[in-house]
Enzyme design. Structure first.
Site, PDB file in Angstrom:
ATOM      1  N   TYR A  33       0.837  -1.207   0.000  1.00  0.00           N
ATOM      2  CA  TYR A  33       0.000   0.000   0.000  1.00  0.00           C
ATOM      3  C   TYR A  33       0.865   1.248   0.000  1.00  0.00           C
ATOM      4  CZ  TYR A  33       0.770   1.226   4.944  1.00  0.00           C
ATOM      5  OH  TYR A  33       1.319   1.626   6.136  1.00  0.00           O
ATOM      6  N   ARG A  52       8.421   3.986  -4.722  1.00  0.00           N
ATOM      7  CA  ARG A  52       8.454   2.998  -3.633  1.00  0.00           C
ATOM      8  C   ARG A  52       7.456   1.872  -3.887  1.00  0.00           C
ATOM      9  NH1 ARG A  52       7.689   5.043   2.414  1.00  0.00           N
ATOM     10  NH2 ARG A  52       5.566   5.375   1.654  1.00  0.00           N
ATOM     11  N   ARG A 101      -8.494 -20.683  -0.771  1.00  0.00           N
ATOM     12  CA  ARG A 101      -7.350 -20.281   0.041  1.00  0.00           C
ATOM     13  C   ARG A 101      -6.208 -21.278  -0.135  1.00  0.00           C
ATOM     14  NH1 ARG A 101      -5.231 -21.515   5.102  1.00  0.00           N
ATOM     15  NH2 ARG A 101      -4.318 -19.753   6.250  1.00  0.00           N
ATOM     16  N   LYS A 150       6.621  -1.969   1.970  1.00  0.00           N
ATOM     17  CA  LYS A 150       5.442  -1.354   2.575  1.00  0.00           C
ATOM     18  C   LYS A 150       4.226  -2.262   2.362  1.00  0.00           C
ATOM     19  CE  LYS A 150       3.242   3.177   3.175  1.00  0.00           C
ATOM     20  NZ  LYS A 150       3.652   3.368   4.570  1.00  0.00           N
ATOM     21  N   GLU A 182      12.397   2.407  14.127  1.00  0.00           N
ATOM     22  CA  GLU A 182      11.526   3.459  13.590  1.00  0.00           C
ATOM     23  C   GLU A 182      10.292   3.563  14.474  1.00  0.00           C
ATOM     24  OE1 GLU A 182      10.235   2.350   9.657  1.00  0.00           O
ATOM     25  OE2 GLU A 182       9.787   0.299  10.276  1.00  0.00           O
ATOM     26  N   LEU A 206      11.420   1.224   7.031  1.00  0.00           N
ATOM     27  CA  LEU A 206      10.875   1.677   5.759  1.00  0.00           C
ATOM     28  C   LEU A 206      11.608   2.916   5.268  1.00  0.00           C
ATOM     29  CD1 LEU A 206       8.532   1.103   3.714  1.00  0.00           C
ATOM     30  CD2 LEU A 206       7.251   2.872   4.935  1.00  0.00           C
TER      31      LEU A 206
END
Length: 286
Positions: A33, A52, A101, A150, A182, A206
């Site tokens: 995302y 990114r 699944r 991310k 972070e 990140l």
């Protein structure tokens, strides 16, 4: 007012948007995302977010469902349709929905990625928290080893924020092997004797888009920058601290694990960097 959202090629009222229960983003957290801020109806640092996103997709061997130019137009249209003057656009790409699944990746030739975008109206520029400053706690690192990608695997970040809120604080900094990695959803910095100190990039954190911009602007303003590891104890003894993220920009920090920094108010370096970032970012907004 019902928002218009984007799902797999369609602009829909949010009440009509649907994603399969077999989508791997839902079942496996197999999705990436980005969140791009909007100021004055313009996208902030879209180029950085786009770059990114492409890297995240590559690292997970995922295919982009649209071109980056098309993605920009989707962002712009959603901003227009939802009349977003200030806020953000959330983008998520999952590996898609197979017939059932399974742990193994589906065949990308048969299963298309799922693309979802929606907008959020938020007050970003005039932030009460930026004027007051955040109180943060430290928490042991609990996330996976590839924090440089991310992904939507945000349970650890959510747990960290909730742990902070339970003790009357605003956010948490992760600590691994004695050093700060972070924040829960941001990059972390301290300031000592005018020098900005932040951890160097690696798989452990990140590569923040706002981080890159703020460090670039700081260097252009002749500020000293040192990329290295630092501890919570060093942070508590710092003159000031702050974090950066796409929606908070530069967020001053006034307390770490109960220790007050400086006089307990946002420091001059953090405040100046926030001013510079907002001024320069708007020049490049699209």
């Amino acid at each position: 007012m019902t928002r218009t959202v984007y799902v797999n090629g369609e602009y829909l009222p949010e009440t009509e948007a649907k994603v399969s229960i077999f989508d791997r983003g839902f079942l496996m957290g197999d999705a990436v995302y980005e969140v791009t801020s909007v100021l004055d109806g313009k996208l902030i640092d879209f180029e950085g977010h786009k770059n990114r996103l492409e890297r995240s997709l590559k690292e997970l061997d995922m295919t982009a469902p649209v071109t980056m130019d098309e993605l920009l137009e989707i962002h712009r249209k959603l901003v227009e349709l939802n009349e977003i003057d200030e806020g953000g656009v959330y983008l998520q790409i999952s590996r898609g929905a197979d017939d059932d699944r399974a742990f193994e990746y589906p065949d990308p030739e048969k299963v298309k990625p799922t693309l979802v975008l929606f907008t959020q109206k938020k007050n970003l520029r005039n932030s009460a928290s930026a004027d007051k400053g955040y109180k943060v706690i430290s928490i042991e690192e609990m996330r996976w080893a590839r924090r440089d990608i991310k992904t939507v695997q945000l349970l650890g970040a959510s747990m960290a924020k909730m742990a902070a809120h339970k003790v009357g604080c605003d956010d948490a900094w992760f600590v691994e092997d004695g050093y700060v990695t972070e924040g829960s959803s941001n990059n972390a910095y301290i300031v000592k004797d005018g020098k900005i100190i932040t951890r160097q990039l690696s798989n452990k954190l990140l590569a923040g888009i706002t981080r890159a911009a703020v460090l670039r602007f700081a260097a252009e303003a002749q500020m000293q920058i040192e990329e290295r590891l630092f501890t919570i104890e060093e942070a508590q003894a710092a003159d000031e601290a702050f974090s950066t993220s796409a929606t908070a920009f530069v967020q001053p920090i006034v307390e770490i694990d109960g220790a007050t920094l400086g006089d307990g108010t946002p420091g001059p370096v953090a405040k100046r960097l926030r001013e510079i970032y907002l001024e320069e970012a708007m020049k490049l907004a699209v």
